[in-house]
Write a protein that holds these residues in place. Structure first.
Motif, mmCIF file in Angstrom:
data_model
loop_
_atom_site.group_PDB
_atom_site.id
_atom_site.type_symbol
_atom_site.label_atom_id
_atom_site.label_comp_id
_atom_site.label_asym_id
_atom_site.label_seq_id
_atom_site.Cartn_x
_atom_site.Cartn_y
_atom_site.Cartn_z
ATOM 1 N N ASN A 22 0.822 -1.225 0.000
ATOM 2 C CA ASN A 22 0.000 0.000 0.000
ATOM 3 C C ASN A 22 0.850 1.267 0.000
ATOM 4 O O ASN A 22 0.522 2.254 0.645
ATOM 5 C CB ASN A 22 -0.981 0.010 1.176
ATOM 6 C CG ASN A 22 -2.076 -1.001 1.000
ATOM 7 O OD1 ASN A 22 -2.569 -1.196 -0.110
ATOM 8 N ND2 ASN A 22 -2.447 -1.668 2.070
ATOM 9 N N HIS A 95 -0.947 7.528 1.272
ATOM 10 C CA HIS A 95 -1.154 7.298 2.705
ATOM 11 C C HIS A 95 -2.465 7.938 3.162
ATOM 12 O O HIS A 95 -3.227 7.331 3.923
ATOM 13 C CB HIS A 95 0.000 7.860 3.532
ATOM 14 C CG HIS A 95 1.275 7.122 3.392
ATOM 15 N ND1 HIS A 95 1.436 5.801 3.733
ATOM 16 C CD2 HIS A 95 2.500 7.528 2.944
ATOM 17 C CE1 HIS A 95 2.674 5.423 3.510
ATOM 18 N NE2 HIS A 95 3.340 6.451 3.016
ATOM 19 N N ARG A 98 -5.402 5.921 1.913
ATOM 20 C CA ARG A 98 -5.548 4.709 2.723
ATOM 21 C C ARG A 98 -6.207 5.026 4.063
ATOM 22 O O ARG A 98 -7.103 4.310 4.521
ATOM 23 C CB ARG A 98 -4.179 4.073 2.939
ATOM 24 C CG ARG A 98 -4.236 2.810 3.744
ATOM 25 C CD ARG A 98 -2.873 2.217 3.925
ATOM 26 N NE ARG A 98 -2.961 1.041 4.771
ATOM 27 C CZ ARG A 98 -1.948 0.433 5.296
ATOM 28 N NH1 ARG A 98 -0.728 0.858 5.068
ATOM 29 N NH2 ARG A 98 -2.111 -0.613 6.054
ATOM 30 N N LYS A 99 -5.795 6.107 4.698
ATOM 31 C CA LYS A 99 -6.370 6.507 5.982
ATOM 32 C C LYS A 99 -7.853 6.831 5.832
ATOM 33 O O LYS A 99 -8.686 6.402 6.648
ATOM 34 C CB LYS A 99 -5.614 7.728 6.521
ATOM 35 C CG LYS A 99 -6.132 8.246 7.838
ATOM 36 C CD LYS A 99 -5.344 9.470 8.271
ATOM 37 C CE LYS A 99 -5.962 10.103 9.497
ATOM 38 N NZ LYS A 99 -5.321 11.374 9.824
ATOM 39 N N LYS A 101 -9.933 5.732 3.515
ATOM 40 C CA LYS A 101 -10.683 4.498 3.248
ATOM 41 C C LYS A 101 -10.923 3.720 4.538
ATOM 42 O O LYS A 101 -12.001 3.166 4.746
ATOM 43 C CB LYS A 101 -9.938 3.630 2.235
ATOM 44 C CG LYS A 101 -10.040 4.147 0.824
ATOM 45 C CD LYS A 101 -9.305 3.232 -0.142
ATOM 46 C CE LYS A 101 -9.433 3.718 -1.568
ATOM 47 N NZ LYS A 101 -8.726 2.836 -2.517
ATOM 48 N N LYS A 102 -9.929 3.697 5.407
ATOM 49 C CA LYS A 102 -10.073 3.005 6.687
ATOM 50 C C LYS A 102 -11.148 3.688 7.540
ATOM 51 O O LYS A 102 -11.995 3.017 8.135
ATOM 52 C CB LYS A 102 -8.730 2.989 7.422
ATOM 53 C CG LYS A 102 -8.723 2.165 8.669
ATOM 54 C CD LYS A 102 -7.325 2.110 9.268
ATOM 55 C CE LYS A 102 -7.301 1.261 10.511
ATOM 56 N NZ LYS A 102 -5.962 1.204 11.111
ATOM 57 N N GLU A 103 -11.128 5.027 7.569
ATOM 58 C CA GLU A 103 -12.141 5.767 8.319
ATOM 59 C C GLU A 103 -13.534 5.515 7.740
ATOM 60 O O GLU A 103 -14.501 5.338 8.481
ATOM 61 C CB GLU A 103 -11.829 7.259 8.315
ATOM 62 C CG GLU A 103 -10.646 7.641 9.175
ATOM 63 C CD GLU A 103 -10.297 9.119 9.080
ATOM 64 O OE1 GLU A 103 -11.111 9.911 8.537
ATOM 65 O OE2 GLU A 103 -9.212 9.483 9.545
ATOM 66 N N ARG A 104 -13.653 5.492 6.422
ATOM 67 C CA ARG A 104 -14.932 5.218 5.763
ATOM 68 C C ARG A 104 -15.452 3.842 6.159
ATOM 69 O O ARG A 104 -16.635 3.676 6.482
ATOM 70 C CB ARG A 104 -14.779 5.298 4.246
ATOM 71 C CG ARG A 104 -16.072 4.977 3.481
ATOM 72 C CD ARG A 104 -15.818 4.628 2.054
ATOM 73 N NE ARG A 104 -15.023 3.405 2.001
ATOM 74 C CZ ARG A 104 -14.340 3.025 0.943
ATOM 75 N NH1 ARG A 104 -14.309 3.756 -0.142
ATOM 76 N NH2 ARG A 104 -13.658 1.889 0.955
ATOM 77 N N ASP A 105 -14.570 2.837 6.145
ATOM 78 C CA ASP A 105 -14.973 1.480 6.508
ATOM 79 C C ASP A 105 -15.419 1.407 7.966
ATOM 80 O O ASP A 105 -16.392 0.712 8.282
ATOM 81 C CB ASP A 105 -13.835 0.490 6.240
ATOM 82 C CG ASP A 105 -13.534 0.333 4.762
ATOM 83 O OD1 ASP A 105 -14.379 0.719 3.923
ATOM 84 O OD2 ASP A 105 -12.437 -0.173 4.450
ATOM 85 N N MET A 106 -14.714 2.126 8.835
ATOM 86 C CA MET A 106 -15.091 2.132 10.254
ATOM 87 C C MET A 106 -16.459 2.802 10.444
ATOM 88 O O MET A 106 -17.296 2.311 11.221
ATOM 89 C CB MET A 106 -14.026 2.846 11.089
ATOM 90 C CG MET A 106 -12.749 2.050 11.233
ATOM 91 S SD MET A 106 -11.346 2.907 12.012
ATOM 92 C CE MET A 106 -12.077 3.844 13.302
ATOM 93 N N GLN A 109 -19.196 0.452 9.272
ATOM 94 C CA GLN A 109 -19.430 -0.585 10.285
ATOM 95 C C GLN A 109 -20.237 -0.018 11.448
ATOM 96 O O GLN A 109 -21.147 -0.671 11.963
ATOM 97 C CB GLN A 109 -18.103 -1.157 10.783
ATOM 98 C CG GLN A 109 -18.263 -2.266 11.795
ATOM 99 C CD GLN A 109 -18.997 -3.471 11.234
ATOM 100 O OE1 GLN A 109 -18.713 -3.921 10.127
ATOM 101 N NE2 GLN A 109 -19.966 -3.977 11.981
#
Length: 119
Positions: A22, A95, A98-99, A101-106, A109
């Protein structure tokens, strides 16, 4: 030695960068020849790389996903995978993406969890 390339490669002396994991892991390289379908890249020291990674050539304004075709001690023959986007994505931007996308996924959820608890 039999050359299996579909087209002739032009000699180059371009600075490049290999990025994988990544874009968290990078190595500087030298692009020694280049065609529309692939390239030969060289490193100052032997490196261990995955079979697919991003090759960034800042001078050309290019960033491409590549696949390893052959390996030598300090050199690789690579083929470009997919279509040329024609743009370089800086590592800092990768970077940040990626951050986000991680926040979006959280958040997705969290919405699912709240929806299930409301039932």
């Amino acid at each position: 030695m039999f050359d299996r390339r579909m087209e002739r490669r032009g000699r180059t002396y371009l600075g490049g960068q290999v990025a994988f994991n990544n874009r968290w892991s990078t190595f500087d390289c030298l692009v020694r020849n280049l065609s529309q379908n692939g390239a030969r890249i060289e490193f100052a020291n032997p490196v261990f790389l995955p079979n697919e990674f991003d090759l960034i050539i800042p001078l050309k304004g290019n960033s491409r996903l590549v696949r390893v075709v052959w390996k030598q001690a300090k050199a690789l023959g690579i083929a470009f995978v997919g279509t040329d986007t024609g743009t370089v994505v800086p590592i800092e931007l990768a970077h940040q993406i990626r951050k986000l996308k991680k926040e979006r996924d959280m958040l997705a959820q969290r919405v699912r969890d709240l929806s299930e608890s409301a039932i």
